[in-house]
Write an enzyme that holds these catalytic residues in place. Sequence first.
Site, short mmCIF file in Angstrom:
data_model
loop_
_atom_site.label_atom_id
_atom_site.label_comp_id
_atom_site.label_asym_id
_atom_site.label_seq_id
_atom_site.Cartn_x
_atom_site.Cartn_y
_atom_site.Cartn_z
N SER A 9 14.15 72.72 66.09
CA SER A 9 13.68 73.48 64.94
C SER A 9 14.64 73.35 63.76
O SER A 9 14.80 72.27 63.21
CB SER A 9 13.45 74.94 65.34
OG SER A 9 12.77 75.64 64.32
N ASP B 45 10.57 74.42 57.59
CA ASP B 45 11.77 73.97 58.28
C ASP B 45 11.46 72.63 58.95
O ASP B 45 10.33 72.15 58.87
CB ASP B 45 12.28 75.04 59.26
CG ASP B 45 11.35 75.26 60.43
OD1 ASP B 45 10.15 74.94 60.32
OD2 ASP B 45 11.81 75.77 61.48
N ASP C 276 10.72 71.33 61.86
CA ASP C 276 9.58 71.12 62.74
C ASP C 276 8.34 71.83 62.24
O ASP C 276 7.31 71.86 62.91
CB ASP C 276 9.90 71.51 64.19
CG ASP C 276 10.04 73.01 64.39
OD1 ASP C 276 10.49 73.70 63.45
OD2 ASP C 276 9.71 73.50 65.49
N ASP D 91 7.38 74.89 61.84
CA ASP D 91 6.79 76.10 62.40
C ASP D 91 7.14 77.34 61.57
O ASP D 91 6.58 78.41 61.77
CB ASP D 91 7.17 76.30 63.87
CG ASP D 91 8.65 76.56 64.11
OD1 ASP D 91 9.46 76.36 63.18
OD2 ASP D 91 9.00 76.96 65.24
#
Length: 556
Positions: free
Chosen positions: A159, A307, A309, A311
């Site tokens: 992440s 961000d 990734d 999510d």
Amino acid sequence: MTSSEPVPPELVAAIAAWSTQDPDPATVTETNQLLAAARAGDPTARAELTDAFGGRLEFGTAGLRGALGPGPKRMNRLVVGQAAAGLAAHLVATGSGDGPVIIGYDARYNSDVFARDTAELMAGAGVAALLTEAALPTPVVAFGIRHLGCVAGVVVTASHNPAADNGYKVYLGDGSQIVPPADAEIARHIHDVAAVRLADRPRSEAFTVLDESLVEAYLDRVVSLVPPDAPRQISWVYTAMHGVGASVVAAAVNRIGFPSPSVVTEQQHPDPDFPTLAFPNPEEPGAMDLALALAERDQVDLVIANDPDADRCAVALPLDGTWRMLRGDELGALLADDALRRGVQGTYACSIVSSSLLAEMAAAHAQPFVHTLTGFKWIGRVPGLVFGYEEAIGYCVDPEAVPDKDGISALVRVLALAAGLRAQGRTLADRLDEIDRTYGVHATDQLAFRVADLSLIREATARLREQPPTSLVGQPITVVDLGTGSPELPPTDGIRLLGSSVTVVVRPSGTEPKLKCYLEARIPADRSQDLPAARAEARRVLDALRAEISGLLGLP
């Protein structure tokens, strides 16, 4: 151990045992180099080996996350392979081995390698493995769990962690991240796998590589979130923060008919080194600087960031003459208010460390509300959920499709809301003012203590439990020990301090060596019609809370 001491034989033995199993020549070479340096007296190499081989990365409700490198306490092909084989064993043991498992990955170092290893080990265990054809945003893979009827999902991602890290996130068939007792059961299977040679586990290339239809289905769903007759005109800046969100965001925006954004070109393409960012997290100081500078130059309505990734979703606005990123609670209030105004009926939820505003908004619209523990592994499981968020810029606006935080669908809902307001000659800032006048000012802030010695956190929370305050900022306080649990919440390591117009939640971070304190100050609606005065008063209360909590905890 001083630089003149030899490397302990038990450490040498652990390194040798590990290296005989390690399938990755790169980490074998790194191990040998570290060992040679340690034997030559390099204290840094010794410290690294002692840490990397002195324990294991623990598999928990966040799966795995840690620094890349050799050893059982790092992210590498052996650790990931053991996790994959353990997850496969868990699925078979629980009768879910006949269903497919979707496996996705981001653009970090070794993410694609870890994902392919997972697919081969799943297939070798007789589990149908579905591997994405390229790096994709986490929410696209999470969407695929329900869309493709999977029994589980894996996303190889860290992440918004630093570039040196990677991670292994596990979902079960309901599309939500794992929670107890599944995490402990999977961890037990991983432990059993680690007791034997991973090379003895069968591998197979009889897995399926998914084509572009997964992304197409996700885009169809995201496009459906905006009515055909909704306004589209808006000007904005977008940054992907060197992550994997840009192409899916561009496709979604194009299909819906929103204008293309001004993009931060330096951060638009995936780059595992994150060269323009110290920490690839929109919440970190300086992370939004390039995007805000572009917004100033192009005079746009708003800035949106994902961000790495994708999510999470962050939004910045021009407020009181200067650009400022909204707090997670502020964007949560905007999205919730929008859903309630559109008549979306069902349960609204947020974590216990988020603002109390959402509960008041849901009650005003006669909709159910639920508080959960921190994390979307809890929020996504709320029965009847229609909207959920947590203050760490995570938002779930379409839980039927993705019962997890989704920075892309949240981005689309933000654009739709901003465009609708613009068509009325209004802005998101105007809507925030309206919310504060209607429900009162709910100002939030966070206080965090980073420590090198985790015992300091245990001692600080023990002091708070043993000698809790009777008042804060002049208000009598009710102390709730979240560690005992309640009919509404499972037990968790945390303490809640409740006053008539303030709330503080103190809890250790689940991913960093930090003690976090979440602060809220509330000014009622009858005193919030003069918004500048009410917000200034709330700020003063928050500042006083910070000072008192710092003194209570006694941490540097």
